[in-house]
Design a protein around this motif. Structure first.
Motif, short mmCIF file in Angstrom:
data_model
loop_
_atom_site.label_atom_id
_atom_site.label_comp_id
_atom_site.label_asym_id
_atom_site.label_seq_id
_atom_site.Cartn_x
_atom_site.Cartn_y
_atom_site.Cartn_z
N SER A 224 26.05 36.11 -0.17
CA SER A 224 25.77 37.47 0.12
C SER A 224 24.94 38.05 -0.93
O SER A 224 25.61 38.52 -2.00
N ALA A 225 23.69 38.43 -0.95
CA ALA A 225 23.14 38.99 -2.07
C ALA A 225 23.49 40.25 -2.32
O ALA A 225 23.41 40.81 -3.85
N SER A 226 23.92 41.10 -1.34
CA SER A 226 24.35 42.40 -1.46
C SER A 226 25.70 42.54 -1.80
O SER A 226 26.09 43.67 -2.32
N GLY A 227 26.60 41.45 -1.55
CA GLY A 227 27.97 41.75 -1.73
C GLY A 227 28.82 42.35 -0.36
O GLY A 227 29.88 42.72 -0.06
N VAL A 228 27.58 42.56 0.63
CA VAL A 228 28.24 43.13 2.10
C VAL A 228 28.35 42.02 2.81
O VAL A 228 27.88 41.02 2.81
N SER A 229 29.42 41.74 3.73
CA SER A 229 29.65 41.03 4.87
C SER A 229 29.76 41.94 6.16
O SER A 229 30.95 42.47 6.46
N GLY A 230 28.70 42.11 6.82
CA GLY A 230 28.54 42.94 7.88
C GLY A 230 27.20 43.78 8.14
O GLY A 230 26.28 43.19 7.38
N ASP A 231 27.46 45.02 8.48
CA ASP A 231 26.24 45.68 9.03
C ASP A 231 26.51 47.09 8.52
O ASP A 231 26.92 48.09 9.04
N ALA A 232 26.32 47.38 7.19
CA ALA A 232 26.71 48.71 6.74
C ALA A 232 25.72 49.76 7.08
O ALA A 232 25.99 51.04 7.05
N THR A 233 24.32 49.27 7.48
CA THR A 233 23.52 50.33 7.98
C THR A 233 23.80 51.27 9.29
O THR A 233 23.23 52.21 9.46
#
Length: 268
Positions: A224-233
């Motif tokens: 995960s390039a962002s560190g997110v697992s899911g859709d924070a948007t």
């Protein structure tokens, strides 16, 4: 000289008793003499646990879990007659250590940390402890702590944050999946502490693979390039309000169940 102590919803100011805005007692605000009066065999101790240095994507602060723990603790203090020690800000978070700033204790250290805190306080009376737990990986060492304490006649109950929030999350979520710094966690922060959220950096990231998250594309684990697992948007304050209120309700219910729970006999 003025002194303050909050017991059973009262505050004493220089000998004058006035009503308190909260029912819970922050242990750190007491003297040892006042703590001695507050820590009785009937006391329920609520111990918050929330990471203060753990990655939560590019759009949330490392203190995300600590912020959540402090918010939930304030809500508990407003509603329940409990004693609250300082928040434990380090514990077992092995899945995030490849992201700068993320910290974890060894599992045995995390287990023993909670045992030592509870034993120290139990020596003065309390036998019922509730860990206000904001993590997922934390549950395994916390349940191990509970097993050790049970042999000493001490009951430790641990929040399953996914369970207390589960029905509310199912009601509001739109992401196809998510486990970390995702639609739900970001929505919670938009409700609790919106100044800590930068939605311009929120990401949609669905890592593949197994193991801990990693920002390194060719490393083992879940990239995960962002560190997110899911859709924070997809996060909104309105979703966060629904989930946060469900969390508070579930935690308060569990605390009152613990208050009525029978105490086991200590075992050799």
């Amino acid at each position: 000289m003025m002194w303050i102590v909050c017991l059973a919803g009262l505050i004493s100011l220089g000998g004058q008793i006035v009503a308190s805005q909260t029912r819970g007692i922050r242990l750190e605000d007491l003297t040892w003499v006042e703590a001695q009066a507050a820590l009785t065999p009937d006391t329920v101790v609520v111990l918050p646990v929330g990471a203060q240095s753990k990655e939560h994507g590019r759009h949330l602060k490392l203190r995300n879990d600590f912020t959540l723990a402090e918010y939930l603790t304030r809500r508990v203090a407003d509603a329940a007659t409990v004693v609250i020690p300082p928040t434990v800000n380090y514990h077992f978070y092995p899945a995030f250590v490849e992201y700068a700033g993320s910290t974890t204790l060894r599992e045995e250290t995390a287990r023993d940390l909670i045992v030592d805190i509870c034993q120290s306080l139990a020596a003065h009376g309390p036998r019922r402890f509730y860990v206000l737990n904001t993590g997922v990986s934390t549950r395994r060492p916390l349940l191990a702590s509970a097993e050790i304490l049970l042999k000493q006649g001490i009951v430790l109950r641990v929040t399953d944050i996914l369970a207390v929030a589960g029905p509310a999350e199912q009601k509001v979520k739109q992401q196809k999946e998510g486990t970390h710094a995702d639609e739900i966690e970001t929505s919670l922060m938009l409700y609790i502490d919106p100044a800590s959220v930068d939605m311009s950096k929120a990401a949609r990231d669905y890592p593949t693979g197994v193991g801990r998250l990693t920002p390194k594309k060719d490393s083992p684990g879940r990239y995960s390039a962002s560190g997110v697992s899911g859709d924070a948007t997809l996060a909104t304050r309105e979703k966060g309000a629904i989930v946060a209120e469900a969390m508070v309700e579930g935690i308060l219910r569990e605390i009152e169940e613990l208050r009525k729970a029978p105490l086991p006999a200590a075992r050799q």
